[in-house]
Design a protein around this motif. Structure first.
Motif, mmCIF file in Angstrom:
data_model
loop_
_atom_site.group_PDB
_atom_site.id
_atom_site.type_symbol
_atom_site.label_atom_id
_atom_site.label_comp_id
_atom_site.label_asym_id
_atom_site.label_seq_id
_atom_site.Cartn_x
_atom_site.Cartn_y
_atom_site.Cartn_z
ATOM 1 N N ASN A 69 -57.029 -10.575 -1.348
ATOM 2 C CA ASN A 69 -56.762 -11.897 -0.797
ATOM 3 C C ASN A 69 -55.300 -12.292 -1.014
ATOM 4 O O ASN A 69 -54.655 -12.844 -0.122
ATOM 5 N N ALA A 70 -54.790 -11.993 -2.204
ATOM 6 C CA ALA A 70 -53.388 -12.303 -2.503
ATOM 7 C C ALA A 70 -52.452 -11.509 -1.601
ATOM 8 O O ALA A 70 -51.412 -12.015 -1.166
ATOM 9 N N THR A 98 -53.101 -10.475 1.496
ATOM 10 C CA THR A 98 -53.168 -11.084 2.822
ATOM 11 C C THR A 98 -52.375 -12.383 2.877
ATOM 12 O O THR A 98 -51.630 -12.640 3.835
ATOM 13 N N GLN A 99 -52.513 -13.199 1.848
ATOM 14 C CA GLN A 99 -51.805 -14.475 1.808
ATOM 15 C C GLN A 99 -50.290 -14.279 1.791
ATOM 16 O O GLN A 99 -49.556 -15.023 2.460
ATOM 17 N N MET A 100 -49.813 -13.281 1.049
ATOM 18 C CA MET A 100 -48.380 -13.029 0.993
ATOM 19 C C MET A 100 -47.860 -12.566 2.344
ATOM 20 O O MET A 100 -46.782 -12.990 2.790
ATOM 21 N N GLN A 101 -48.586 -11.703 3.021
ATOM 22 C CA GLN A 101 -48.161 -11.256 4.348
ATOM 23 C C GLN A 101 -48.100 -12.427 5.326
ATOM 24 O O GLN A 101 -47.148 -12.540 6.110
ATOM 25 N N GLU A 102 -49.085 -13.305 5.264
ATOM 26 C CA GLU A 102 -49.084 -14.479 6.147
ATOM 27 C C GLU A 102 -47.910 -15.402 5.829
ATOM 28 O O GLU A 102 -47.291 -15.977 6.731
ATOM 29 N N LYS A 103 -47.589 -15.536 4.553
ATOM 30 C CA LYS A 103 -46.469 -16.374 4.128
ATOM 31 C C LYS A 103 -45.149 -15.818 4.644
ATOM 32 O O LYS A 103 -44.291 -16.565 5.134
#
Length: 212
Positions: A152-153, A155-160
């Motif tokens: 999850n972390a 994925t969140q970093m890539q989206e950021k």
């Protein structure tokens, strides 16, 4: 085995130190507190140190300043030349995480910064197994690298990064072999290491694995 990235480092050799100094906005957070990260690795090291991915020799400098005996492994010729210019007497060998010349003396600490992600998880498994044969009880592996707490972390970093328009960094995060703490924890334990993780910036974690 990480050698698919050699061309990148051949091209990056001249500007690498500029990038880690924070002048490149896109990668500034990746290298935040770079000197502190190098210091953390050196402080956890002792004895004869085997350093993978020497690059231009930034971690090497901190290790040598601490008075440690260092053998360096670096697959990029351009990077080796940079490091050799800084440290003419350094034992610096052509090799990578999995293939390197036979060492003339025992090793107590294996270190690396910003490089272990160049191996796939399967290759990481094989490399850690190899190091378990190289090290004695209470010897260490001390790596600092971009790692994610969980999927999850990641994925969140890539989206950021996509939202910020940092597309070069996004491509790196999507194409290089960045892994997660649960995966690394399992691999180190599998090969007889007790491992602890400490986050040093938004991207980088210090992993200190002690041989049982």
């Amino acid at each position: 085995m990480g050698r698919e990235f050699i061309d990148l480092f051949e091209r990056w050799a001249d500007s690498y130190d500029t990038t880690v100094s924070g002048e490149d906005e896109e990668y500034r957070d990746v290298f935040k507190d770079y000197d502190g990260i190098l210091s953390a690795v050196a402080q956890a090291s002792s004895g004869h140190v085997l350093e993978f991915g020497v690059g231009t020799g930034n971690l090497t400098a901190v290790l040598l300043k601490k008075g440690l005996n260092v053998t360096g492994i670096e697959p990029s010729k351009a990077m080796r030349e940079k490091a050799k210019t800084r440290f003419p007497n350094l034992a610096l060998l052509d090799g990578d995480f999995m293939n390197y010349p036979e060492l003339e003396q025992s090793v107590q600490t294996i270190v690396s910064t910003y490089a272990f992600h160049h191996l796939t998880d399967l290759e990481k498994d094989k490399a850690i197994h190899k190091y378990s044969q190289l090290l004695a009880q209470n010897d260490k592996i001390v790596f600092a690298d971009t790692v994610f707490k969980d999927e999850n972390a990641r994925t969140q970093m890539q989206e950021k990064m996509k939202a910020k328009g940092f597309y070069n960094l996004l491509q790196d995060l999507q194409t290089e072999y960045y892994t997660t703490i649960p995966v690394l924890e399992e691999l180190f334990q599998k090969h007889g290491f007790q491992v602890a993780f400490r986050q040093l910036n938004d991207f980088v974690w210090l992993m200190e694995a002690v041989k049982n």
